[in-house]
Enzyme design. Sequence first.
Site, short mmCIF file in Angstrom:
data_model
loop_
_atom_site.label_atom_id
_atom_site.label_comp_id
_atom_site.label_asym_id
_atom_site.label_seq_id
_atom_site.Cartn_x
_atom_site.Cartn_y
_atom_site.Cartn_z
N GLY A 16 -17.51 3.03 10.15
CA GLY A 16 -18.38 3.15 11.29
C GLY A 16 -17.68 2.92 12.43
N LYS A 68 -15.32 6.18 0.96
CA LYS A 68 -14.54 5.86 2.09
C LYS A 68 -13.13 5.48 1.49
CE LYS A 68 -18.97 4.23 4.19
NZ LYS A 68 -19.86 3.28 4.31
N VAL A 108 -27.77 9.22 13.75
CA VAL A 108 -26.36 9.22 14.41
C VAL A 108 -26.39 10.53 15.40
CG1 VAL A 108 -24.03 9.46 14.00
CG2 VAL A 108 -25.32 8.18 12.49
N LYS A 115 -18.67 11.16 4.96
CA LYS A 115 -17.86 10.52 3.97
C LYS A 115 -17.73 11.25 2.41
CE LYS A 115 -21.30 7.98 4.26
NZ LYS A 115 -21.84 7.73 5.65
N ILE A 167 -15.41 0.75 13.43
CA ILE A 167 -14.06 0.37 13.23
C ILE A 167 -13.09 1.48 13.35
CG2 ILE A 167 -12.21 -1.37 12.00
CD1 ILE A 167 -14.74 -2.23 10.49
N1 HSE Z 1 -25.06 3.32 3.76
C1 HSE Z 1 -23.84 2.70 4.14
C2 HSE Z 1 -23.61 1.33 4.21
C3 HSE Z 1 -23.46 3.18 5.66
O1 HSE Z 1 -24.66 0.83 3.68
O2 HSE Z 1 -22.57 0.74 4.61
C4 HSE Z 1 -23.09 4.66 5.96
O3 HSE Z 1 -21.82 4.96 5.09
#
Ligand code: HSE
Length: 431
Positions: free
Chosen positions: A135, A206, A15, A106, A137
């Site tokens: 991500g 999340k 990232v 998160k 969104i």
């Molecule tokens: N590992 C997460 C996923 C992405 O598979 O969505 C990052 O939070």
Amino acid sequence: MSQPLRLGIAGLGTVGVGLIELLNGQAELLTTRVGRPLVVTAVSARSQRDRGVDLSAMAWCADPAELASRDDVDLVVELMGGEGDPAKSLCQAALAAGKSVVTANKALLALHGTELARIAEANGAILGYEAAVAGAIPIVKAVREGLAGNGFRRLAGILNGTCNYILTQMQSTGRDFAEVLAEAQALGYAEADPSFDVDGIDAAHKLAILTTLAYGTETDFDAIHIEGIRDVEALDIAFAAELGFRIKLLAIAAATEHGIEQRVHPCMVQADTPIAYVDGAFNAVETQTDYADRSVFEGRGAGAHPTASAVVADIVDIARGRDGMTYSVPVTALKPLSPAPMDRHEGPYYVRLEVYDQPGVIADISAILRDESISIESLLQRGRATDANGSVPVVLITHEVGEAAMLRALARIGDLDSVRDRPRMIRIEYL
Ligand code: HSE
């Protein structure tokens, strides 16, 4: 042109590098949109290896903590990850010094978000975390700002791309979890240690953040009921399809008469509901609110550029002078979360039993369900056992029932001599 906004980035993994690429690729556009340039002045990472981006104009900090105190850094971008140090102490120090922080972390927000928000708001700094949830969104912005006029009935999301990818592959190939996971790991779609993803922890992190935004409650990760997808079998996916459902790992926050439910578990959703169509590594969130009714958001939940896109959204907001509220209410106005216990959950259930194909079996099962006042909506038996000792799958769909009664009934059904193997249960969620 005003002075540049000077960024210090901690963490140059996928990232971090994606962020530098985006800032370079969109430099002109961003300068116009913000009214001043965004410039990375300092970076910190574990090693100084070549990452394919030019870092020569940026100061190198061996210790990420340095970014909090450098005079040439106005805003710290934390992309190291992990719930504890060094990420936590860097964010604390930067916010305490009045420097805004943007993070994709998160776990940090789920476990220490309220504390960090207090430091931020007490020191006139902003804590941005759009990239921590789903991500690319813009769901944090949507819940905090776009839906600010609403009370939330329920928020349900596909918040883990790895699980959604695995379930989608299981659906399209008919293969079992272990086989699809192994392939996903070989292709680099799943981590070598996949437990945070497949056991539902990442989605729960999340969800904890979204619950705080939607309900104005202190973040309470420990109150979340969490189940992952390891127990989902190819047979359940096939039955789900036959019955007009898809199986998705959903993260759900809902206001109930018993308090706020927070749960992450596999769900059966109707095949024609928008979330059922969200396949592969994509994420989606559906909100049900009192004035706006249903809204659905879908997009890429992970990856270098989609996550960098969300990081930049926060940086742009801060550069434009966004208000200092971390959530949808000031941190001092957050209420303690009153959690609804999972055994008070109510809903319809899918149950799969492996039973010996003998007279009286269904009568025994029905008697137990009757004792618990569980009403059956439909019952399905496919095929016949090839001999007297063989077993066949029987699937039940129930009407709305309480979780506690359901679990008691399943324990008793599992003890019947005529039932082979542990009963499987998946909650049905009508979206
Ligand atoms: N590992 C997460 C996923 C992405 O598979 O969505 C990052 O939070």
